[in-house]
Design a protein around this motif. Structure first.
Motif, short mmCIF file in Angstrom:
data_model
loop_
_atom_site.label_atom_id
_atom_site.label_comp_id
_atom_site.label_asym_id
_atom_site.label_seq_id
_atom_site.Cartn_x
_atom_site.Cartn_y
_atom_site.Cartn_z
N SER A 121 -55.18 32.04 20.50
CA SER A 121 -55.63 33.10 19.57
C SER A 121 -55.07 32.49 17.99
CB SER A 121 -54.55 34.10 19.79
OG SER A 121 -55.66 35.40 19.77
N ASP A 134 -43.94 37.07 22.55
CA ASP A 134 -43.39 37.79 22.06
C ASP A 134 -41.51 37.64 22.73
OD1 ASP A 134 -43.16 38.90 24.60
OD2 ASP A 134 -44.14 41.23 23.83
N ILE A 162 -48.43 36.94 23.19
CA ILE A 162 -49.49 37.70 21.72
C ILE A 162 -50.59 37.27 21.34
CG2 ILE A 162 -47.64 38.92 21.12
CD1 ILE A 162 -47.65 37.30 18.62
N THR A 163 -52.42 38.60 21.44
CA THR A 163 -53.01 37.61 20.31
C THR A 163 -53.81 38.41 19.57
OG1 THR A 163 -54.75 39.22 21.17
CG2 THR A 163 -54.40 37.19 23.36
N GLN A 164 -55.30 37.59 19.24
CA GLN A 164 -55.35 38.11 17.77
C GLN A 164 -55.49 39.52 17.61
OE1 GLN A 164 -58.89 36.56 15.64
NE2 GLN A 164 -58.19 34.46 16.21
N ARG A 165 -55.44 40.78 18.78
CA ARG A 165 -55.95 41.52 19.39
C ARG A 165 -54.67 42.48 18.65
NH1 ARG A 165 -56.59 38.93 23.75
NH2 ARG A 165 -58.80 38.72 24.90
N GLN A 166 -53.67 41.88 19.05
CA GLN A 166 -52.46 42.80 18.56
C GLN A 166 -51.94 41.90 16.93
OE1 GLN A 166 -51.58 41.09 20.87
NE2 GLN A 166 -50.73 41.88 22.83
N PHE A 167 -52.65 41.49 16.67
CA PHE A 167 -52.09 40.24 15.46
C PHE A 167 -53.63 39.82 14.35
CE2 PHE A 167 -48.14 40.80 16.75
CZ PHE A 167 -47.15 42.01 16.38
N THR A 189 -43.40 39.39 12.69
CA THR A 189 -43.19 39.65 14.11
C THR A 189 -41.84 38.68 14.69
OG1 THR A 189 -43.10 40.75 16.26
CG2 THR A 189 -44.42 39.00 15.91
N CYS A 215 -41.15 36.33 17.07
CA CYS A 215 -41.82 35.64 18.76
C CYS A 215 -41.55 34.32 18.22
CB CYS A 215 -44.27 35.27 17.84
SG CYS A 215 -44.77 34.88 16.44
N SER A 221 -61.98 42.86 21.43
CA SER A 221 -62.01 43.03 19.94
C SER A 221 -61.85 42.02 18.79
CB SER A 221 -60.69 44.47 19.32
OG SER A 221 -59.62 43.67 19.62
#
Length: 272
Positions: free
Chosen positions: A13, A39, A45-50, A115, A117, A210
């Motif tokens: 990501s 996390d 975690i990916t660009q979907r969240q960040f 965040t 991570c 997304s």
């Protein structure tokens, strides 16, 4: 038909880079998504969240993985870390083993992404297999969603850009291999192909999320291309662009390698 571009994404990501040639091992392009950010629950975690993850640049050298971003000092992460520390991480519904990469990288990423991570990597002796519904028992991957390769034709992007009246770059769709000199969406019918000396199986089209709506140069999110793909490339409640692929041997890929279609089948997805 031939191979126009090769892209490697060392960290899942984060941004990748293009190369003129690259080794292919049993897990895909060497070091492609060998690292991943997780996390505090060890879940990816990916660009979907960040979306800001798209603004982190990556590169590789004999020293290891290099990370850089605006307003941040560049850092280098060694290829290997503590050989004794191994734990499980989660990707979607999959659990696999990983090792901690670098405390310096943890702090760097946590500061930039705002965040808590940490960065992990997959040791070369770790085994993460492909979904048996689509792969063979010998098929292995690093931390990609499910397949070692994503193949998109240049003509398909041209056709999609015309539908959108946009000029999106191929990097927005994060392919590994870009092919040229074929018809738009020709890859929808390919089942087995040969690029250079390596044979590939294309068992499943790639459903898009997304992340494709995030401009990789700014980190800003819009509505396209999902709005147009929902109108032109939707099937079974998902939208598709590009083909997932598995490889049958190791070796090396080079820009301008010839592409030969070995077998074809019905369109996937089955669009009219």
């Amino acid at each position: 038909m031939h191979l126009k571009s090769i892209y490697v994404y060392p960290v899942k990501s984060l941004s990748g880079f293009s190369v003129k040639s690259w080794p292919v091992n049993e897990k895909g392009l060497l070091h492609d998504r060998r690292w991943m950010i997780v996390d505090t629950e060890n879940r990816f975690i990916t660009q979907r969240q960040f979306p800001k993850m798209s603004l982190i640049s990556t590169s590789l050298s004999k020293e290891g993985l290099h990370l850089s971003a605006a307003s941040m000092p560049p850092i280098t992460v060694p290829f290997e870390s503590d050989p004794t520390a191994t734990f499980n991480v989660e990707i979607w519904n999959d659990s696999c083993s990983a090792k901690p990469a670098s405390e310096t990288a943890n702090n760097w990423l946590s500061t930039f992404l705002e965040t808590d991570c940490r960065l992990v990597y997959q040791p070369e002796d770790a085994v993460r297999v492909v979904d048996p519904d689509y792969g063979k028992p010998k098929d292995k991957i690093y931390f990609s969603d499910g397949f070692p390769f994503l193949i998109i034709s240049e003509a398909s992007l041209t056709a999609l850009n015309q539908e959108m009246n946009e000029t999106f770059s191929m990097t927005r769709f994060r392919p590994n291999l870009v092919v040229t000199d074929c018809e738009p969406y020709a890859e929808d019918t390919w089942r087995t192909i040969r690029i250079g000396a390596i044979d590939f199986r294309l068992p499943k089209p790639c459903s898009r999320c997304s992340i494709t709506t995030i401009d990789p140069s700014t980190g800003q999110q819009g509505k396209e291309p999902l709005a147009t793909l929902n109108r032109t490339r939707k099937w079974n409640k998902q939208v598709f662009f590009g083909q997932n692929a598995l490889h049958d041997k190791t070796g090396e890929l080079h820009i301008d390698d010839a592409l030969i279609v070995l077998t074809q089948g019905p369109k996937q997805p089955p669009l009219i």
